[in-house]
Scaffold this motif. Structure first.
Motif, PDB file in Angstrom:
ATOM      1  N   GLY A 259     -51.395 -11.885  61.408  1.00  6.78           N
ATOM      2  CA  GLY A 259     -50.638 -11.495  60.221  1.00  6.78           C
ATOM      3  C   GLY A 259     -49.196 -11.156  60.548  1.00  6.78           C
ATOM      4  N   LEU A 260     -49.002 -10.414  61.619  1.00  9.18           N
ATOM      5  CA  LEU A 260     -47.638 -10.039  62.009  1.00  9.18           C
ATOM      6  C   LEU A 260     -46.829 -11.253  62.454  1.00  9.18           C
ATOM      7  CD1 LEU A 260     -48.308  -6.709  63.932  1.00  9.18           C
ATOM      8  CD2 LEU A 260     -47.250  -6.994  61.694  1.00  9.18           C
ATOM      9  N   ILE A 261     -47.461 -12.140  63.221  1.00  9.15           N
ATOM     10  CA  ILE A 261     -46.741 -13.333  63.666  1.00  9.15           C
ATOM     11  C   ILE A 261     -46.418 -14.231  62.478  1.00  9.15           C
ATOM     12  CG2 ILE A 261     -46.938 -15.435  65.047  1.00  9.15           C
ATOM     13  CD1 ILE A 261     -48.506 -13.728  67.081  1.00  9.15           C
ATOM     14  N   SER A 262     -47.343 -14.335  61.519  1.00  6.75           N
ATOM     15  CA  SER A 262     -47.082 -15.135  60.318  1.00  6.75           C
ATOM     16  C   SER A 262     -45.925 -14.548  59.508  1.00  6.75           C
ATOM     17  CB  SER A 262     -48.338 -15.216  59.446  1.00  6.75           C
ATOM     18  OG  SER A 262     -49.370 -15.881  60.117  1.00  6.75           O
ATOM     19  N   LEU A 263     -45.875 -13.224  59.407  1.00  7.29           N
ATOM     20  CA  LEU A 263     -44.764 -12.579  58.700  1.00  7.29           C
ATOM     21  C   LEU A 263     -43.431 -12.884  59.370  1.00  7.29           C
ATOM     22  CD1 LEU A 263     -46.267  -9.094  57.842  1.00  7.29           C
ATOM     23  CD2 LEU A 263     -45.497 -10.818  56.218  1.00  7.29           C
ATOM     24  N   VAL A 264     -43.416 -12.806  60.685  1.00  7.74           N
ATOM     25  CA  VAL A 264     -42.180 -13.098  61.410  1.00  7.74           C
ATOM     26  C   VAL A 264     -41.777 -14.557  61.210  1.00  7.74           C
ATOM     27  CG1 VAL A 264     -41.181 -13.294  63.717  1.00  7.74           C
ATOM     28  CG2 VAL A 264     -42.485 -11.267  63.104  1.00  7.74           C
ATOM     29  N   LEU A 265     -42.744 -15.479  61.308  1.00  8.82           N
ATOM     30  CA  LEU A 265     -42.433 -16.901  61.140  1.00  8.82           C
ATOM     31  C   LEU A 265     -41.837 -17.194  59.765  1.00  8.82           C
ATOM     32  CD1 LEU A 265     -45.452 -18.717  62.808  1.00  8.82           C
ATOM     33  CD2 LEU A 265     -43.090 -18.708  63.557  1.00  8.82           C
ATOM     34  N   ILE A 266     -42.445 -16.672  58.720  1.00  6.88           N
ATOM     35  CA  ILE A 266     -41.956 -17.008  57.376  1.00  6.88           C
ATOM     36  C   ILE A 266     -40.582 -16.392  57.130  1.00  6.88           C
ATOM     37  CG2 ILE A 266     -43.051 -15.121  56.106  1.00  6.88           C
ATOM     38  CD1 ILE A 266     -42.544 -18.716  54.905  1.00  6.88           C
ATOM     39  N   HIS A 267     -40.327 -15.213  57.663  1.00  3.11           N
ATOM     40  CA  HIS A 267     -39.013 -14.607  57.434  1.00  3.11           C
ATOM     41  C   HIS A 267     -37.932 -15.249  58.308  1.00  3.11           C
ATOM     42  CE1 HIS A 267     -40.183 -11.680  54.502  1.00  3.11           C
ATOM     43  NE2 HIS A 267     -41.225 -11.356  55.237  1.00  3.11           N
ATOM     44  N   VAL A 268     -38.324 -15.861  59.423  1.00  5.26           N
ATOM     45  CA  VAL A 268     -37.347 -16.587  60.246  1.00  5.26           C
ATOM     46  C   VAL A 268     -37.021 -17.931  59.606  1.00  5.26           C
ATOM     47  CG1 VAL A 268     -37.081 -17.796  62.443  1.00  5.26           C
ATOM     48  CG2 VAL A 268     -37.881 -15.456  62.418  1.00  5.26           C
TER      49      VAL A 268
END
Length: 112
Positions: A51-60
């Motif tokens: 979940g955290l990695i997905s959040l970072v990916l989408i915001h990048v």
């Protein structure tokens, strides 16, 4: 009427109005990750990490999403991309990258 000090609810509403798309994208990812966890099972640690990695990916990648070309005649919005990232998960995205590299170069690549 004297000036009133803003309440916490007022401050949260102002924050939401300012960052509305970011909040929506985060909620989409968190809900899809929760659904994947409940449906497929798994450990909380793994789900939290994905979940955290997905959040970072989408915001990048969010600033670059409007420049994406249409895929099969369909233009993807940032909400669609957030859902795809959350549904595939980190492992699915990694496998897709490995497959694309193998298809275009013929080299077997293992991303750890």
């Amino acid at each position: 009427m004297p000036h009133r000090v803003p309440t916490l609810f007022y401050a949260l509403m102002q924050l939401f109005e300012r960052y509305k798309e970011d909040v929506y994208l985060s909620l989409i990812i968190l809900l899809v990750e929760l659904g994947r966890l409940l449906y497929f099972g798994g450990k909380w640690r793994k789900a939290t990490g994905e979940g955290l990695i997905s959040l970072v990916l989408i915001h990048v990648f969010r600033p670059h999403i409007p420049a994406l070309p249409a895929f099969l005649g369909i233009h993807l919005s940032s909400y669609d991309v957030a859902f795809i990232i959350a549904a595939c998960g980190v492992r699915g995205i990694r496998r897709s990258i490995e497959w694309a590299i193998h298809r275009y170069t013929g080299a077997k690549v293992k991303i750890d």
